[in-house]
Design an enzyme around this catalytic site. Sequence first.
Site, PDB file in Angstrom:
ATOM      1  N   ARG A  24      46.334 -43.540 -18.093  1.00 28.54           N
ATOM      2  CA  ARG A  24      46.093 -43.478 -16.648  1.00 28.54           C
ATOM      3  C   ARG A  24      44.731 -42.854 -16.330  1.00 28.54           C
ATOM      4  NH1 ARG A  24      51.460 -43.939 -14.316  1.00 28.54           N
ATOM      5  NH2 ARG A  24      50.392 -44.056 -12.338  1.00 28.54           N
ATOM      6  N   ARG A  37      39.956 -46.933  -3.833  1.00 25.80           N
ATOM      7  CA  ARG A  37      41.341 -47.241  -3.448  1.00 25.80           C
ATOM      8  C   ARG A  37      41.451 -47.448  -1.938  1.00 25.80           C
ATOM      9  NH1 ARG A  37      46.210 -47.593  -1.973  1.00 25.80           N
ATOM     10  NH2 ARG A  37      47.962 -46.429  -2.779  1.00 25.80           N
ATOM     11  N   ASP A  74      48.981 -52.524 -13.118  1.00 30.49           N
ATOM     12  CA  ASP A  74      50.187 -51.711 -13.196  1.00 30.49           C
ATOM     13  C   ASP A  74      51.242 -52.496 -13.950  1.00 30.49           C
ATOM     14  OD1 ASP A  74      51.280 -49.057 -11.863  1.00 30.49           O
ATOM     15  OD2 ASP A  74      52.926 -50.497 -11.919  1.00 30.49           O
TER      16      ASP A  74
HETATM   17  O1  CP3 Z   1      45.736 -46.254 -17.356  1.00 26.88           O
HETATM   18  C1  CP3 Z   1      45.042 -46.708 -16.425  1.00 26.88           C
HETATM   19  O2  CP3 Z   1      44.091 -46.082 -15.928  1.00 26.88           O
HETATM   20  C2  CP3 Z   1      45.304 -48.135 -15.990  1.00 26.88           C
HETATM   21  C3  CP3 Z   1      46.173 -48.307 -14.872  1.00 26.88           C
HETATM   22  C4  CP3 Z   1      47.656 -47.997 -14.900  1.00 26.88           C
HETATM   23  C5  CP3 Z   1      48.344 -47.651 -13.715  1.00 26.88           C
HETATM   24  N1  CP3 Z   1      49.678 -47.618 -14.005  1.00 26.88           N
HETATM   25  C6  CP3 Z   1      47.706 -47.434 -12.402  1.00 26.88           C
HETATM   26  C7  CP3 Z   1      48.449 -46.739 -11.326  1.00 26.88           C
HETATM   27  C8  CP3 Z   1      48.609 -48.088 -15.923  1.00 26.88           C
HETATM   28  C9  CP3 Z   1      48.429 -48.365 -17.400  1.00 26.88           C
HETATM   29  C10 CP3 Z   1      49.890 -47.852 -15.329  1.00 26.88           C
HETATM   30  C11 CP3 Z   1      51.140 -47.891 -16.081  1.00 26.88           C
HETATM   31  C12 CP3 Z   1      52.415 -47.579 -15.398  1.00 26.88           C
HETATM   32  N2  CP3 Z   1      52.761 -47.833 -14.101  1.00 26.88           N
HETATM   33  C13 CP3 Z   1      53.537 -47.028 -16.054  1.00 26.88           C
HETATM   34  C14 CP3 Z   1      53.627 -46.683 -17.520  1.00 26.88           C
HETATM   35  C15 CP3 Z   1      52.938 -45.413 -17.852  1.00 26.88           C
HETATM   36  C16 CP3 Z   1      53.655 -44.169 -17.377  1.00 26.88           C
HETATM   37  O3  CP3 Z   1      52.976 -43.407 -16.680  1.00 26.88           O
HETATM   38  O4  CP3 Z   1      54.795 -43.962 -17.758  1.00 26.88           O
HETATM   39  C17 CP3 Z   1      54.561 -46.897 -15.089  1.00 26.88           C
HETATM   40  C18 CP3 Z   1      55.955 -46.334 -15.331  1.00 26.88           C
HETATM   41  C19 CP3 Z   1      54.060 -47.423 -13.865  1.00 26.88           C
HETATM   42  C20 CP3 Z   1      54.783 -47.572 -12.567  1.00 26.88           C
HETATM   43  C21 CP3 Z   1      54.133 -46.801 -11.485  1.00 26.88           C
HETATM   44  N3  CP3 Z   1      52.916 -47.115 -10.925  1.00 26.88           N
HETATM   45  C22 CP3 Z   1      54.625 -45.646 -10.848  1.00 26.88           C
HETATM   46  C23 CP3 Z   1      55.935 -44.956 -11.193  1.00 26.88           C
HETATM   47  C24 CP3 Z   1      53.677 -45.277  -9.895  1.00 26.88           C
HETATM   48  C25 CP3 Z   1      53.802 -44.173  -8.878  1.00 26.88           C
HETATM   49  C26 CP3 Z   1      53.694 -42.831  -9.481  1.00 26.88           C
HETATM   50  C27 CP3 Z   1      52.280 -42.508  -9.872  1.00 26.88           C
HETATM   51  O5  CP3 Z   1      52.039 -42.156 -11.027  1.00 26.88           O
HETATM   52  O6  CP3 Z   1      51.437 -42.603  -8.974  1.00 26.88           O
HETATM   53  C28 CP3 Z   1      52.593 -46.184  -9.969  1.00 26.88           C
HETATM   54  C29 CP3 Z   1      51.362 -46.175  -9.152  1.00 26.88           C
HETATM   55  C30 CP3 Z   1      50.049 -46.189  -9.867  1.00 26.88           C
HETATM   56  N4  CP3 Z   1      49.752 -46.949 -10.954  1.00 26.88           N
HETATM   57  C31 CP3 Z   1      48.886 -45.436  -9.483  1.00 26.88           C
HETATM   58  C32 CP3 Z   1      47.880 -45.785 -10.410  1.00 26.88           C
HETATM   59  C33 CP3 Z   1      46.461 -45.302 -10.429  1.00 26.88           C
HETATM   60  C34 CP3 Z   1      48.758 -44.529  -8.282  1.00 26.88           C
HETATM   61  C35 CP3 Z   1      48.833 -45.331  -7.045  1.00 26.88           C
HETATM   62  C36 CP3 Z   1      47.835 -44.929  -5.974  1.00 26.88           C
HETATM   63  O7  CP3 Z   1      46.616 -44.962  -6.208  1.00 26.88           O
HETATM   64  O8  CP3 Z   1      48.327 -44.661  -4.887  1.00 26.88           O
END
Ligand code: CP3
Length: 341
Positions: A24, A37, A74
């Site tokens: 992330r 964003r 994502d």
């Molecule tokens: O790694 C990176 O920089 C690439 C982008 C990436 C995101 N999500 C961007 C994101 C990757 C590889 C993920 C994977 C992801 N997404 C997982 C597996 C990794 C882990 O952390 O367990 C999971 C379970 C998700 C599902 C997800 N996406 C959730 C539960 C959430 C909300 C909670 C949170 O961490 O914010 C997201 C949103 C998300 N995905 C954000 C980002 C940058 C934040 C959203 C925002 O900018 O408002």
Amino acid sequence: MIHKPLLATVLGERQARPPVWIMRQAGRYLPEYRETRAKAKNFLDLCYTPELAIEVSLQPLRRFDLDAAIMFSDILVIPDALGQKVAFEQGEGPVLEAISETSIDRLQPERALEHLAPVLETLRGLKAALAPDKTLIGFCGSPWTVATYMIGGRGSTDQAAARLFATRHPEAFAALMDILVETSINYLVAQFAAGADVVQLFESWALNLDDEAFDERVIGPNKRIVEGVRAKVPNAPIIGFPRGAAGNLARYAAETGVNALGLDYATPLDFAAGNLPDTLAVQGNLDPLRLVAGGSQMDERIDRIVDAFSDRPHIFNLGHGIVPETPIENVARLINRVKNG
Ligand code: CP3
């Protein structure tokens, strides 16, 4: 061919100092991420706008000496691509219109890859922009982890809805897993074609499963994906990250055939060093909260992790994703410590 230290490590080559990326690494701890964003209508729009997704993927590499870029997207773009309603609510995380045992046949795998075309465009743009020694990482969520959101409709700490569904409705669950395996294979093959050097399978919810459920929901589908991708992309480099796999970790690595194993921060260093074949690359595993706290406790733990894996291929990373509260100067300190001791 120019040497890419991180890709080479996935393929089993030990480096003098471990290459590093951060799960992330593009995200809310960076002010420039928050700024980009704000230009998108919503989070999925950010994922599907290549110009913005390329920008946020590159932001962490402008600040830090990272060895890889991960495409910005994502894991929940797959349910979205299959036609399930997915929304990211501010401060709440993802919310999906939960599927039921009778609605699985409404999913539309035939349209998924077309829907994901912008993500592949992001990869092509990143490939062109990245320095040749940097590794480009693609990814998808593993089927069980994606299914927990599709069935539960949101994140949960115990995945109860999905665990109950898989047990009560084994046929519907198997049909869903087949769709996710097939779609993930096609998606990852397309990611390699678009320029990914390596892909990671995010199995973020490999915990809370008994050993039979672990075999059926985690090992089986991940193995099918590894084999399915390699049938089209021979020797495709793949990192598996089965978070929480604990006592199932060595079996996961052996049976799925991944090249590298992502370790969560609860995996004891001794256990990993003693129970995994020493030719297997490992990735991890600093607690993200140690990175938030920073200072000497962080330095000491980094040194301990580097030492524990010094005789095998090792990619330095966190044991789960970086959190928004992380001070940027701690990230710079971490990378400097990994690279220079
Ligand atoms: O790694 C990176 O920089 C690439 C982008 C990436 C995101 N999500 C961007 C994101 C990757 C590889 C993920 C994977 C992801 N997404 C997982 C597996 C990794 C882990 O952390 O367990 C999971 C379970 C998700 C599902 C997800 N996406 C959730 C539960 C959430 C909300 C909670 C949170 O961490 O914010 C997201 C949103 C998300 N995905 C954000 C980002 C940058 C934040 C959203 C925002 O900018 O408002």
